[in-house]
Design a protein around this motif. Structure first.
Motif, short mmCIF file in Angstrom:
data_model
loop_
_atom_site.label_atom_id
_atom_site.label_comp_id
_atom_site.label_asym_id
_atom_site.label_seq_id
_atom_site.Cartn_x
_atom_site.Cartn_y
_atom_site.Cartn_z
N GLN A 73 0.83 -1.19 0.00
CA GLN A 73 0.00 0.00 0.00
C GLN A 73 0.88 1.25 0.00
OE1 GLN A 73 -3.30 0.41 -0.19
NE2 GLN A 73 -3.79 -1.76 -0.30
N TYR A 146 -21.62 -5.24 0.13
CA TYR A 146 -20.74 -5.30 -1.04
C TYR A 146 -21.54 -5.52 -2.32
CZ TYR A 146 -17.11 -7.30 -4.12
OH TYR A 146 -16.28 -7.58 -5.18
N ASN A 157 -14.66 -1.92 -7.08
CA ASN A 157 -13.88 -0.79 -6.58
C ASN A 157 -12.97 -1.25 -5.45
OD1 ASN A 157 -13.17 1.64 -5.00
ND2 ASN A 157 -14.58 2.69 -6.39
N GLY A 158 -11.73 -0.79 -5.49
CA GLY A 158 -10.77 -1.18 -4.48
C GLY A 158 -11.17 -0.79 -3.07
N LEU A 159 -12.00 0.25 -2.94
CA LEU A 159 -12.42 0.72 -1.63
C LEU A 159 -13.58 -0.08 -1.06
CD1 LEU A 159 -12.23 4.59 -2.23
CD2 LEU A 159 -10.52 3.11 -1.13
N ASP A 160 -14.19 -0.94 -1.88
CA ASP A 160 -15.37 -1.69 -1.42
C ASP A 160 -15.00 -2.78 -0.42
OD1 ASP A 160 -16.97 -0.12 -2.96
OD2 ASP A 160 -17.25 -1.58 -4.57
N HIS A 162 -11.62 -3.59 2.13
CA HIS A 162 -10.30 -3.20 2.60
C HIS A 162 -9.61 -4.41 3.21
CE1 HIS A 162 -7.11 -1.01 4.73
NE2 HIS A 162 -7.33 -0.06 3.84
#
Length: 203
Positions: A73, A146, A157-160, A162
């Motif tokens: 990250q 989700y 989406n990558g933020l959906d 973590h």
């Protein structure tokens, strides 16, 4: 007569043994996909697990905890970018088109301010996979959330999801084949977003 009794005993033993190992429900998969499609979904999961765990036979949950998430990250790259995209494209070729089309579609993405149009992998919001997510979400509140996000946006989406959730949230049981499949499709989609460099060509 003795052979018949032995056969019945053997079948009963196998059924009991299988039920002890299969503590996770396959109902949602069986209700939404054909046997051939389920076989394809297993290929997707196994490919993802092999890529993430470097083709070792280590426990998937243990493997996920050992991935250096923070480092990746910090460098601006998600851990999924370690997936070999050429092999991922081979995976697409090794599953049936009917399975692929229940999960993914290609859509047009426009870059700003250049206006360049490129080919992007998107979610099929009215397919069997979306229905599977919704059905599984009936028993798993986090997956329900989700599924709703994918349905409303039409994309992964990558933020959906973590990575900290994956490691700590009980709704992400990494031993559950259903969760493994969801993570596989999610992160393969993100890897495709990152690495596919194709111009959009209108039909």
């Amino acid at each position: 007569m003795r052979k018949t009794i032995l056969l019945i005993f053997a079948i009963t033993f196998l059924q009991l043994n299988f039920s002890c190992k299969s503590q996770y429900s396959a109902t949602e998969l069986n209700n939404n996909f054909s046997n051939e499609q389920i076989s394809d979904l297993n290929k997707i999961t196994e490919f993802f697990k092999n890529q993430m765990c470097h083709n070792t036979n280590s426990d998937f949950k243990k493997c996920c905890k050992q991935i250096p998430h923070e480092y990746l990250q910090a460098t601006g790259s998600g851990f999924w970018t370690n997936i070999d995209f050429e092999k991922q494209k081979e995976l697409y070729e090794n599953i049936s088109k009917s399975t692929f089309d229940e999960i993914w579609m290609f859509c047009k993405s426009t870059e700003l301010p250049s206006g360049k149009e490129s080919k992007k992998l998107c979610a099929v919001t009215n397919g069997k996979y979306q229905k599977f997510l919704s059905d599984f979400g009936n028993e798993n509140p986090r997956i329900a959330e989700y599924a709703n996000k994918i349905a409303s946006v039409g994309d992964f989406n990558g933020l959906d999801i973590h990575y900290q959730e994956i490691l700590k949230n009980k709704d992400f049981d990494l031993n559950d084949p259903n969760v493994q499949l969801i993570l596989a499709i999610h992160y393969l989609s993100l890897n495709d977003h990152e690495k596919r460099k194709e111009e959009w060509i209108s039909e």
